[in-house]
Every structure is written in structure tokens, then in C-alpha cells.
Design a protein around this motif. Structure first.
Motif, mmCIF file in Angstrom:
data_model
loop_
_atom_site.group_PDB
_atom_site.id
_atom_site.type_symbol
_atom_site.label_atom_id
_atom_site.label_comp_id
_atom_site.label_asym_id
_atom_site.label_seq_id
_atom_site.Cartn_x
_atom_site.Cartn_y
_atom_site.Cartn_z
ATOM 1 N N VAL A 119 -14.117 -4.175 12.209
ATOM 2 C CA VAL A 119 -14.466 -5.594 12.223
ATOM 3 C C VAL A 119 -14.522 -6.071 10.777
ATOM 4 C CG1 VAL A 119 -16.374 -7.182 12.722
ATOM 5 C CG2 VAL A 119 -15.744 -5.427 14.394
ATOM 6 N N ARG A 120 -13.874 -7.213 10.480
ATOM 7 C CA ARG A 120 -13.924 -7.721 9.104
ATOM 8 C C ARG A 120 -15.293 -8.309 8.833
ATOM 9 N NH1 ARG A 120 -9.752 -11.976 7.559
ATOM 10 N NH2 ARG A 120 -9.791 -12.423 9.776
ATOM 11 N N VAL A 121 -15.880 -7.979 7.695
ATOM 12 C CA VAL A 121 -17.184 -8.536 7.343
ATOM 13 C C VAL A 121 -17.009 -9.493 6.177
ATOM 14 C CG1 VAL A 121 -19.522 -7.999 6.531
ATOM 15 C CG2 VAL A 121 -18.393 -6.478 8.169
ATOM 16 N N CYS B 3 -26.666 -6.848 19.882
ATOM 17 C CA CYS B 3 -26.075 -7.990 20.593
ATOM 18 C C CYS B 3 -24.743 -8.394 19.948
ATOM 19 C CB CYS B 3 -27.037 -9.171 20.606
ATOM 20 S SG CYS B 3 -28.565 -8.800 21.507
ATOM 21 N N GLY B 4 -24.740 -8.453 18.618
ATOM 22 C CA GLY B 4 -23.508 -8.832 17.915
ATOM 23 C C GLY B 4 -22.391 -7.841 18.188
ATOM 24 N N LYS B 5 -22.777 -6.583 18.209
ATOM 25 C CA LYS B 5 -21.790 -5.531 18.452
ATOM 26 C C LYS B 5 -21.201 -5.662 19.869
ATOM 27 C CE LYS B 5 -21.615 -0.555 18.576
ATOM 28 N NZ LYS B 5 -21.969 0.592 17.795
ATOM 29 N N GLY B 6 -22.083 -5.970 20.829
ATOM 30 C CA GLY B 6 -21.624 -6.158 22.218
ATOM 31 C C GLY B 6 -20.630 -7.298 22.307
ATOM 32 N N CYS B 7 -20.944 -8.411 21.647
ATOM 33 C CA CYS B 7 -20.030 -9.569 21.683
ATOM 34 C C CYS B 7 -18.717 -9.208 20.996
ATOM 35 C CB CYS B 7 -20.662 -10.770 20.981
ATOM 36 S SG CYS B 7 -22.084 -11.430 21.850
ATOM 37 N N ALA B 8 -18.819 -8.510 19.856
ATOM 38 C CA ALA B 8 -17.619 -8.142 19.096
ATOM 39 C C ALA B 8 -16.700 -7.250 19.937
ATOM 40 C CB ALA B 8 -18.029 -7.422 17.812
ATOM 41 N N MET B 9 -17.295 -6.252 20.590
ATOM 42 C CA MET B 9 -16.503 -5.309 21.399
ATOM 43 C C MET B 9 -15.713 -6.027 22.477
ATOM 44 S SD MET B 9 -19.206 -2.261 22.175
ATOM 45 C CE MET B 9 -18.728 -2.022 23.845
ATOM 46 N N ARG B 10 -16.407 -6.957 23.160
ATOM 47 C CA ARG B 10 -15.756 -7.645 24.280
ATOM 48 C C ARG B 10 -14.713 -8.654 23.788
ATOM 49 N NH1 ARG B 10 -16.630 -3.563 26.239
ATOM 50 N NH2 ARG B 10 -18.337 -3.126 27.667
ATOM 51 N N ALA B 11 -15.017 -9.327 22.687
ATOM 52 C CA ALA B 11 -14.053 -10.299 22.161
ATOM 53 C C ALA B 11 -12.790 -9.563 21.688
ATOM 54 C CB ALA B 11 -14.672 -11.090 21.015
ATOM 55 N N ALA C 128 -9.156 -10.994 20.520
ATOM 56 C CA ALA C 128 -9.567 -11.833 19.381
ATOM 57 C C ALA C 128 -9.584 -11.004 18.100
ATOM 58 C CB ALA C 128 -10.959 -12.404 19.654
ATOM 59 N N ASN C 129 -9.454 -11.682 16.961
ATOM 60 C CA ASN C 129 -9.667 -11.045 15.652
ATOM 61 C C ASN C 129 -11.141 -11.230 15.339
ATOM 62 O OD1 ASN C 129 -6.781 -10.828 15.254
ATOM 63 N ND2 ASN C 129 -6.862 -13.056 14.911
ATOM 64 N N VAL C 130 -11.877 -10.128 15.292
ATOM 65 C CA VAL C 130 -13.328 -10.281 15.170
ATOM 66 C C VAL C 130 -13.784 -10.186 13.720
ATOM 67 C CG1 VAL C 130 -15.567 -9.428 15.932
ATOM 68 C CG2 VAL C 130 -13.632 -9.374 17.499
ATOM 69 N N ILE C 131 -14.681 -11.113 13.387
ATOM 70 C CA ILE C 131 -15.295 -11.163 12.059
ATOM 71 C C ILE C 131 -16.803 -11.099 12.263
ATOM 72 C CG2 ILE C 131 -15.736 -12.693 10.062
ATOM 73 C CD1 ILE C 131 -12.926 -13.954 10.715
ATOM 74 N N LEU D 20 -8.445 -19.672 25.456
ATOM 75 C CA LEU D 20 -7.841 -18.343 25.306
ATOM 76 C C LEU D 20 -8.487 -17.671 24.100
ATOM 77 C CD1 LEU D 20 -5.432 -16.409 26.120
ATOM 78 C CD2 LEU D 20 -4.187 -17.483 24.244
ATOM 79 N N LEU D 21 -8.991 -16.462 24.300
ATOM 80 C CA LEU D 21 -9.603 -15.771 23.162
ATOM 81 C C LEU D 21 -8.585 -14.965 22.362
ATOM 82 C CD1 LEU D 21 -13.095 -14.597 24.470
ATOM 83 C CD2 LEU D 21 -12.573 -16.405 22.846
ATOM 84 N N ALA D 22 -7.517 -14.544 23.014
ATOM 85 C CA ALA D 22 -6.505 -13.741 22.313
ATOM 86 C C ALA D 22 -5.974 -14.516 21.113
ATOM 87 C CB ALA D 22 -5.371 -13.389 23.266
ATOM 88 N N GLY D 23 -5.970 -13.862 19.972
ATOM 89 C CA GLY D 23 -5.429 -14.488 18.768
ATOM 90 C C GLY D 23 -6.417 -15.363 18.018
ATOM 91 N N LYS D 24 -7.571 -15.624 18.609
ATOM 92 C CA LYS D 24 -8.561 -16.480 17.923
ATOM 93 C C LYS D 24 -9.368 -15.655 16.919
ATOM 94 C CE LYS D 24 -8.672 -20.476 20.496
ATOM 95 N NZ LYS D 24 -7.513 -20.255 21.331
ATOM 96 N N ASN D 25 -9.861 -16.324 15.878
ATOM 97 C CA ASN D 25 -10.827 -15.691 14.972
ATOM 98 C C ASN D 25 -12.214 -15.892 15.564
ATOM 99 O OD1 ASN D 25 -8.889 -14.870 13.162
ATOM 100 N ND2 ASN D 25 -9.033 -16.755 11.933
#
Ligand code: ADE
Length: 424
Positions: free
Chosen positions: A257-259, A224-232, A237-240, A210-215
Motif C-alpha cells: 500500500v502506498r503511504v 479498520c484501515g487495513k480491512g478497508c484497504a484489503m477489500r478495496a 483499486a489503487n490503495v493509498i 466502480l472501484l477498479a482503477g480508482k485511487n
């Protein structure tokens, strides 16, 4: 698998998979209207007749549609995969049956990988088509005798284009190369939406977590990173993001997105994906800092982003939990899960980018071959871009196929755009 004949026409895992492969290719064709339109148009005029195209690019159902299109336009084609874990064996079997000189199977070792490229070079190409530049490097470093016959080449990916530009700057590139990656209808769609969807697809097929709630940590916030972040993010998910480039980090921050640094992210992440094109992004101290159960994978072209030698050096036991998911148990009992051996998770554990996206990327590849066939002799030995008009044409056909219309500027509006006599 046959291994003997010198004039080997193909080598694939299992020809009996051809029927399955044909169904997959038919499926992709039904979702690649731009390439199909180009095929129909140029099957009549055969502009690639007399050309021998050697390709080194993931053998997927979408690539098969490209290969059939090149063939329909008159080219003879030879092919190998550009990653040991990305070939879809059923597709390779179907292509072999269609008379393509294909040398590709899933799970190649390094020797088999280069052997396959060399067999496609026996074909003495006039044009090369790359994803990651391994084929071009092979020609330059092992088969310079082929330079005379090669008019030009194309390159699909960011990583490959960077290296070829460096080679050209050193005066070492011996024929012109078209940077397909740099077409807007490639990088702004394939790299973002393609990588986003297919990488998450790979992670989910390999883990079913389950991705919901995961970091969810993306190393790199480029396209590419942005694409993954958007979908997660879309899956809860909480995206970092981790970054080295200030502007990219700033964009991530303003996009919610937290950096943080990888040293910080390693302690809190549940799922990690590397998207940087750089080596040693996740190394020993990061693995040591991770939580029990952390999942790590890569979607960059080469398998050097996760330092798995480092991880192996602190692993006491390993278990293959499911396809493309290996559990590493460390001394303290902590478990870390590595997907697809650190190779492209979207192609090794899933089917790569969806056909609809590859439609545009491969329309650009096709146009690159057309341009080189027509004008390659006139280009200098550097890295070149496709003309902007082709981008707009590809986008227009794509929109047409989706039934989406556009407004048109009136002549007055066109004049207004460049009229510097009018202000406020
Ligand atoms: N690269 C990423 N996805 C791909 C696909 N479906 N086919 C070929 N190359 C790819």
C-alpha cells in the motif's frame, strides 16, 4: 410515535415494520451459530436472572440476536442506539413488540439521542453495555445516583476503550468495565473483516461507483484501515494509506500500500475513508486540494474525522444526489461528495458488519455480561479484559459451525514446547 407516558416502555419510528424486522432477525440468527449455542445453553440455567441490562449499541438485526440471547439467559433488557444514523427501524419495531424497552429510531437529533439513553436509564440498570461509551459517560456525568446499583459494564469499540482507560487512569471510572474490543475474536475479525466489507458495502450502496482503477485513500492503517484497504485492493483499486504511526505506515508499505501524507493524498484520491478515531483528519486545505468528483466518508465511531464545518464554509451549493450521498459544489465549480453526513458509512448507508462477524463480537459481549453478573462485585473500578480461554472457546465453536477441524498437540509435543534442555 408516542411521547407522553412517564413510564414509557418504548419509542420507535413505526411499529408496523415489526414483521419485516422479525424476518431480518431470523436471517441473522441463521448466521450466528456461536451466540445461538450460548442462548440454548444458558436458557436452561438463567444466569442473568435478576439483572437489568441497559445497552447503548447500534440497533441492527445482529444486535437483536444479542438482545434475545441476553433475555433468554434471564436478563431484563432496555436499549438505545449508539449513533443517530444507525438504527434499523424495522428491527427496532420487532424488538419493541417483543417487550424490549427500546428507544431508537433512524435520524435522531442530538437531543433525541440523549433523551433515549436517559429513558433506558430510568430502568435502573445493574449492568451497562456500550459501544462508544456514551452510556457510561451519561451515567457518570448525569446520573451518578445510579452507581450504587451498577455492578459493571462492557465496551465494544476501540474508541470507547481508549477513553475509559483514560478515565480509569484519572481515578474517575466508578465501576468495572470489560473491554470487549480487546478480545482477539473481536478486534482481529470485526475490526478487520467486518469493517472492510461493511464499509465498502456502504460506499457502494451510496454511490454505485466502480472501484477498479480508482485511487482509494484510507486515513489510518490500523485494523479498520487495513480491512478497508484489503477489500478495496481486491476490487482493483489503487490503495493509498495515510498514517501518523511509524510501525503502521511500515506495515502498509510492506503490504503493497502506498503511504503518503494527507496533503499529498488529497490531490490524487478518488475515494477517501477515515478510520482513525481522531478528529480533523480531513480539513479545509485537503478539501480544497481534492479533484473534482472526489468521494469522502468515515467509518470511525464519531463523526468528527471529516471536518464538515470546513467543507460547508467553502461550499456554494448542495444537492442530495441519492440516499446518503450529498454533493457539495465549491466556488471554482469543483464537486465533492460526502457520504452519510460523515457518520459511520457502514451502518448509515449499509447494514453494518455481516452477521457472521458480529456472531463472535457479540458472543464476547454476552460473556462479558456473564462474567460481570458472576464476579463483577470482585473486580476493581478499572478496565478489564476477558480471559484468553474464552477467546479460544468462541473461535472453536465458530470453527465447529463451519465444519473445520483442528489438530491436537500430543502430550510429548506439549512437554517439548517448554523443554529448555533441548536445543539444536
Ligand atoms: N457495528 C458494526 N456492525 C454492526 C452490526 N451489524 N451490528 C451492531 N453493531 C455493529
Amino acid at each position: 410515535m408516542s411521547t407522553t407516558a412517564e413510564d414509557l416502555q418504548f419509542k420507535v419510528a413505526d411499529l408496523s415494520l415489526a414483521d419485516e424486522g422479525r424476518l431480518l432477525i431470523d436471517w441473522a440468527e441463521s448466521r450466528m451459530p456461536v451466540l445461538m449455542q450460548l442462548r440454548e445453553k444458558f436458557a436452561k440455567t438463567q444466569p442473568l436472572k435478576g439483572h437489568r441490562i441497559t445497552g447503548c449499541l447500534h440497533v441492527t438485526k445482529e444486535t437483536a440476536v444479542l438482545i434475545r440471547t441476553l433475555k433468554a439467559a434471564g436478563a431484563e433488557v432496555a436499549w438505545s442506539g449508539c449513533n443517530p444514523l444507525s438504527t434499523h427501524d424495522a428491527v427496532a419495531a420487532a424488538l419493541a413488540e417483543e417487550g424490549i424497552r427500546i428507544f431508537a429510531w433512524y435520524g435522531q437529533n442530538t437531543e433525541e439521542f440523549y433523551w433515549s439513553i436517559d429513558r433506558t436509564l430510568d430502568f435502573k440498570p445493574t449492568l451497562t453495555l456500550d459501544d462508544g461509551a456514551d452510556l457510561i459517560f451519561r451515567v457518570h456525568f448525569e446520573h451518578p445516583d445510579l452507581f450504587d446499583g451498577i455492578v459493571g459494564g462492557s465496551e465494544e469499540t476501540t474508541t470507547g476503550v481508549h477513553r475509559l482507560r483514560a478515565m480509569a487512569a484519572d481515578g474517575k471510572l466508578m465501576y468495572p468495565v470489560i473491554a470487549v474490543n480487546d478480545a482477539e475474536t473481536k478486534w482481529d475479525f470485526d475490526n478487520v473483516y467486518g469493517t472492510g466489507q461493511s464499509s465498502l458495502d456502504g460506499i457502494l450502496r451510496a454511490t454505485s461507483v466502480l472501484l477498479a482503477g480508482k485511487n482509494f485513500v484510507t486515513a489510518g492503517y490500523g485494523h479498520c484501515g487495513k480491512g478497508c484497504a484489503m477489500r478495496a485492493k481486491g476490487m482493483g483499486a489503487n490503495v493509498i494509506a495515510t498514517e501518523v504511526k511509524p510501525t503502521a505506515a511500515l506495515k502498509a508499505t510492506l503490504e503493497g500500500v502506498r503511504v503518503m501524507t494527507m496533503d499529498e493524498a488529497a490531490k490524487v484520491g478518488d475515494v477517501f475513508i477515515t478510520t482513525t478515531g481522531m478528529k480533523d483528519v480531513i480539513v479545509k486545505r485537503h478539501f480544497e486540494a481534492m479533484k473534482d468528483g472526489a468521494i469522502v466518508c468515515n467509518t470511525g465511531h464519531y463523526d468528527c474525522e471529516l471536518n464538515l464545518e470546513d467543507l460547508n464554509s467553502i461550499t456554494v451549493s448542495k444537492r442530495e444526489m441519492r440516499d446518503n450521498c450529498v454533493e457539495h459544489t465549491l466556488k471554482d465549480g469543483k464537486r465533492i461528495y460526502v457520504l452519510a453526513e460523515g457518520r459511520l458509512v457502514n451502518l448509515a448507508a449499509a447494514e453494518g458488519h455481516p452477521s457472521e462477524v458480529m456472531d463472535m463480537s457479540f458472543a464476547n459481549q454476552f460473556q462479558a455480561m456473564m462474567l460481570l453478573a458472576k464476579d463483577g462485585e470482585k473486580l476493581d473500578k478499572g478496565v478489564h479484559e476477558l480471559p484468553e480461554a474464552l477467546d479460544q472457546e468462541i473461535a472453536r465453536i465458530k470453527l465447529d459451525s463451519m465444519g473445520i477441524g483442528l489438530d491436537e498437540l500430543t502430550p510429548e509435543q506439549i512437554a517439548y514446547a517448554t523443554d529448555y534442555s533441548q536445543g539444536t
